[in-house]
Design an enzyme around this catalytic site. Structure first.
Site, short mmCIF file in Angstrom:
data_model
loop_
_atom_site.label_atom_id
_atom_site.label_comp_id
_atom_site.label_asym_id
_atom_site.label_seq_id
_atom_site.Cartn_x
_atom_site.Cartn_y
_atom_site.Cartn_z
N ASP A 157 0.86 -1.18 0.00
CA ASP A 157 0.00 0.00 0.00
C ASP A 157 0.90 1.23 0.00
OD1 ASP A 157 -1.85 2.12 1.03
OD2 ASP A 157 -3.22 0.44 1.23
N ASN A 158 0.50 2.26 -0.75
CA ASN A 158 1.31 3.48 -0.74
C ASN A 158 0.86 4.47 0.34
OD1 ASN A 158 -1.02 4.56 -1.76
ND2 ASN A 158 -0.19 5.11 -3.77
N THR B 68 -4.37 6.90 0.80
CA THR B 68 -5.61 7.10 1.55
C THR B 68 -5.74 6.08 2.69
OG1 THR B 68 -6.77 5.69 -0.05
CG2 THR B 68 -6.92 8.07 -0.39
N TYR C 142 -14.23 7.35 -12.99
CA TYR C 142 -13.93 6.27 -12.04
C TYR C 142 -14.53 4.95 -12.55
CZ TYR C 142 -14.81 3.33 -7.95
OH TYR C 142 -14.92 2.27 -7.08
N LYS D 134 -12.61 1.46 -14.06
CA LYS D 134 -12.82 0.09 -13.56
C LYS D 134 -13.30 -0.82 -14.69
CE LYS D 134 -11.85 0.54 -9.10
NZ LYS D 134 -11.33 -0.36 -8.08
N PHE E 182 -21.51 -2.63 -4.68
CA PHE E 182 -22.38 -1.47 -4.61
C PHE E 182 -21.83 -0.62 -3.45
CE2 PHE E 182 -25.57 -2.02 -8.00
CZ PHE E 182 -24.94 -3.08 -8.61
N ARG F 109 -29.20 4.15 -3.22
CA ARG F 109 -28.03 3.27 -3.29
C ARG F 109 -28.33 1.97 -2.54
NH1 ARG F 109 -27.04 6.41 -6.48
NH2 ARG F 109 -25.19 7.68 -6.88
N GLY G 253 -21.64 13.48 -11.58
CA GLY G 253 -21.35 12.07 -11.86
C GLY G 253 -22.22 11.07 -11.12
N1 NAD Z 1 -16.04 2.01 -0.65
C1 NAD Z 1 -16.94 1.62 -1.55
O1 NAD Z 1 -18.14 1.77 -1.35
C2 NAD Z 1 -16.51 0.95 -2.83
C3 NAD Z 1 -17.50 0.59 -3.76
C4 NAD Z 1 -17.10 -0.05 -4.94
C5 NAD Z 1 -15.78 -0.35 -5.16
N2 NAD Z 1 -14.84 0.01 -4.25
C6 NAD Z 1 -13.45 -0.32 -4.53
O2 NAD Z 1 -12.89 -1.00 -3.42
C7 NAD Z 1 -11.50 -0.70 -3.30
C8 NAD Z 1 -11.19 -0.25 -1.89
O3 NAD Z 1 -11.99 0.88 -1.58
P1 NAD Z 1 -11.87 1.61 -0.17
O4 NAD Z 1 -13.18 2.27 0.08
O5 NAD Z 1 -11.32 0.67 0.83
O6 NAD Z 1 -10.79 2.73 -0.52
P2 NAD Z 1 -9.54 3.24 0.33
O7 NAD Z 1 -9.11 4.50 -0.34
O8 NAD Z 1 -9.86 3.26 1.77
O9 NAD Z 1 -8.46 2.10 0.06
C9 NAD Z 1 -7.63 2.05 -1.06
C10 NAD Z 1 -6.23 1.70 -0.57
O10 NAD Z 1 -5.37 1.55 -1.71
C11 NAD Z 1 -4.19 2.31 -1.51
N3 NAD Z 1 -3.70 2.69 -2.83
C12 NAD Z 1 -4.32 3.45 -3.76
N4 NAD Z 1 -3.58 3.54 -4.88
C13 NAD Z 1 -2.47 2.79 -4.66
C14 NAD Z 1 -1.32 2.48 -5.45
N5 NAD Z 1 -1.17 2.97 -6.68
N6 NAD Z 1 -0.37 1.68 -4.92
C15 NAD Z 1 -0.50 1.19 -3.65
N7 NAD Z 1 -1.55 1.45 -2.87
C16 NAD Z 1 -2.54 2.25 -3.37
C17 NAD Z 1 -4.61 3.47 -0.62
O11 NAD Z 1 -3.53 4.05 0.11
C18 NAD Z 1 -5.62 2.79 0.30
O12 NAD Z 1 -5.02 2.23 1.43
C19 NAD Z 1 -11.21 0.34 -4.38
O13 NAD Z 1 -10.64 -0.32 -5.49
C20 NAD Z 1 -12.57 0.89 -4.73
O14 NAD Z 1 -12.63 1.34 -6.07
C21 NAD Z 1 -15.17 0.67 -3.09
O1 GDU Z 2 -22.44 14.37 2.01
C1 GDU Z 2 -23.02 13.60 1.23
C2 GDU Z 2 -22.39 12.44 0.69
C3 GDU Z 2 -23.10 11.66 -0.20
N1 GDU Z 2 -24.37 11.99 -0.55
C4 GDU Z 2 -25.11 11.13 -1.49
O2 GDU Z 2 -25.13 9.83 -0.97
C5 GDU Z 2 -25.06 8.85 -2.01
C6 GDU Z 2 -23.90 7.92 -1.74
O3 GDU Z 2 -22.69 8.65 -1.91
P1 GDU Z 2 -21.27 8.08 -1.46
O4 GDU Z 2 -20.27 9.17 -1.70
O5 GDU Z 2 -21.36 7.51 -0.10
O6 GDU Z 2 -21.03 6.87 -2.45
P2 GDU Z 2 -21.09 6.80 -4.05
O7 GDU Z 2 -22.41 6.16 -4.40
O8 GDU Z 2 -20.75 8.09 -4.69
O9 GDU Z 2 -19.87 5.81 -4.38
C7 GDU Z 2 -19.58 4.60 -3.68
O10 GDU Z 2 -20.21 3.52 -4.31
C8 GDU Z 2 -19.95 3.44 -5.68
C9 GDU Z 2 -20.69 2.23 -6.20
O11 GDU Z 2 -22.07 2.41 -6.03
C10 GDU Z 2 -18.45 3.43 -5.97
O12 GDU Z 2 -17.89 2.23 -6.25
C11 GDU Z 2 -17.57 4.27 -5.07
O13 GDU Z 2 -16.23 3.78 -4.97
C12 GDU Z 2 -18.06 4.38 -3.69
O14 GDU Z 2 -17.42 5.49 -3.11
C13 GDU Z 2 -24.91 9.64 -3.31
O15 GDU Z 2 -26.16 9.76 -3.90
C14 GDU Z 2 -24.44 11.02 -2.85
O16 GDU Z 2 -24.84 12.07 -3.70
C15 GDU Z 2 -25.00 13.10 -0.05
O17 GDU Z 2 -26.14 13.40 -0.39
N2 GDU Z 2 -24.31 13.88 0.83
#
Ligand code: NAD
Ligand code: GDU
Length: 329
Positions: free
Chosen positions: A31-32, A35, A141, A145, A169, A221, A284
């Site tokens: 991990d870098n 985040t 984004y 993917k 999701f 969602r 978006g």
């Molecule tokens: N959180 C969600 O709801 C959600 C939904 C759909 C998909 N995802 C996917 O799940 C994965 C994890 O999401 P998360 O919410 O835990 O995000 P996060 O940002 O908490 O975790 C991502 C991790 O990857 C590391 N990282 C990023 N780029 C890197 C690189 N080039 N080299 C090494 N390390 C790197 C970051 O430092 C971090 O620790 C992501 O691929 C994201 O797209 C998340």
């Molecule tokens: O302060 C806020 C934050 C979010 N929202 C709304 O809440 C919903 C969920 O937003 P999130 O930012 O929690 O999540 P996203 O749906 O934008 O995205 C998340 O889910 C996606 C898949 O559905 C992606 O994969 C992405 O990585 C992950 O962050 C959205 O409609 C957004 O507009 C608000 O109204 N107010």
């Protein structure tokens, strides 16, 4: 043999590392820390700080360790940020995947479980969304993917690298013990923001858009508990190691909740009044994303146990109330 968890210091990756170690699997994390948090990494995991786009660093990890399979969480993953910084997303996500697959091929590592997203679908006419629905991302984004999935498809054909792409999701919740959870800076995800407001760390939640064509005008969602999501990763790894074919699975709860419903549920779970402000739509954002996860249930035998919305919010609330400053002291 070890499992390499890329992004294992992040929110979801750290939960995967904890669960694998719980199941006595040897885990290597790279991990870098862009985040992620060092404190989120289980002490029994071997940690390499490095960027997956740095081929030499990645080769070093594969040289040092005997890797059986890869869980690939490392990515930039904010929908809104990708709309204003698209190149960051193609560079980190797509280029990162290219380097990774090339190095996996060099070291003859044949299994990868990939974190994909509902954002690959974009605005779907079909609800709930199943895996055969066409992918038409509405943000860079989701596009990045989708491209990563395509690259894996061609690398399977050329090099025999098998993949499972898990289209999550909205992931939320935390491990019940409050030791690890979601901590982003700045936080932009709905449930942590709502809970930070309940804790008094924020004055209000801004609702991004109240004029969508949905039941109450706010975006819908499908929220899945991080623990259930990780169980699907373990099943996907076993599926690949057993020699099954590459495929894609949706991971969600099959239930859609509006932004307003999330806030109302959080008020009930926390017992606190949560102030809201109506704001503009966020760039978006598709109006509705709800999964059909039937395929994961049928083929992987996945049985989500914690993905009801009250439990998701309750488990996240335990993390946030025990750690109001996240991983910071
Ligand atoms: N959180 C969600 O709801 C959600 C939904 C759909 C998909 N995802 C996917 O799940 C994965 C994890 O999401 P998360 O919410 O835990 O995000 P996060 O940002 O908490 O975790 C991502 C991790 O990857 C590391 N990282 C990023 N780029 C890197 C690189 N080039 N080299 C090494 N390390 C790197 C970051 O430092 C971090 O620790 C992501 O691929 C994201 O797209 C998340
Ligand atoms: O302060 C806020 C934050 C979010 N929202 C709304 O809440 C919903 C969920 O937003 P999130 O930012 O929690 O999540 P996203 O749906 O934008 O995205 C998340 O889910 C996606 C898949 O559905 C992606 O994969 C992405 O990585 C992950 O962050 C959205 O409609 C957004 O507009 C608000 O109204 N107010």
């Amino acid at each position: 043999m070890a499992i390499l968890v890329l992004g294992g210091a992040g929110y979801i990756g750290s939960h995967a590392v904890h669960e694998l170690i719980e199941q006595n699997v040897k885990v290597v994390v790279m991990d870098n820390l862009e985040t992620g948090h060092k404190k989120a990494i289980h002490p029994k995991a071997k940690f390499y700080k490095g960027d997956i786009r740095d081929r030499d660093q990645l080769v070093e990890v594969f040289n040092q360790e005997e890797i059986e399979g890869v869980l690939h969480f490392a990515a930039s993953s904010l929908v809104w940020e990708s709309m204003i910084k698209p190149v960051k997303y193609f560079d980190n996500n797509v280029y990162g995947m290219m380097v990774l697959l090339d190095v996996m091929n060099q070291f003859n590592v044949k299994n990868i479980v990939f974190s994909s997203t509902a954002a690959t679908y974009g605005e779907s006419d079909v609800v709930p969304i199943h895996e055969d629905v066409s992918t038409r991302p509405t943000n860079p984004y989701g596009e990045s993917k989708r491209m990563m999935e395509q690259i894996m498809k061609w690398c399977e054909l050329a090099h025999g690298i098998k993949y499972v792409s898990l289209r999550y999701f909205n992931v939320a919740g935390a491990m019940r013990d409050g030791i690890i959870g979601e901590d982003h800076d700045p936080e932009t995800h709905l449930i942590p923001i709502v809970l930070e407001t309940a804790l008094g760390k924020r004055k209000h939640v801004t609702i991004f858009g109240c004029d969508y064509d949905t039941k109450d005008g706010t975006c819908i969602r499908d929220y899945v508990h991080v623990d259930d999501l990780i169980q699907a990763h373990i099943l996907a790894l076993q599926y690949l190691i057993a020699g099954n074919e590459s495929t894609v699975f949706n991971l969600g709860s099959n239930e859609g909740y509006s932004v307003k419903e999330i806030i109302e549920t959080a008020e009930i779970v926390t017992g606190k009044k949560i102030q809201t402000v109506l704001g503009d739509r966020r760039l978006g954002d598709p109006p509705i994303l709800v999964a059909s996860s039937q395929k994961a249930k049928n083929i992987l035998g996945w049985e989500p146990k914690k993905s009801n919305i009250e439990q998701i919010i309750y488990d996240a609330w335990i993390w946030h109330s025990k750690n109001p400053n996240g991983y910071r002291e």
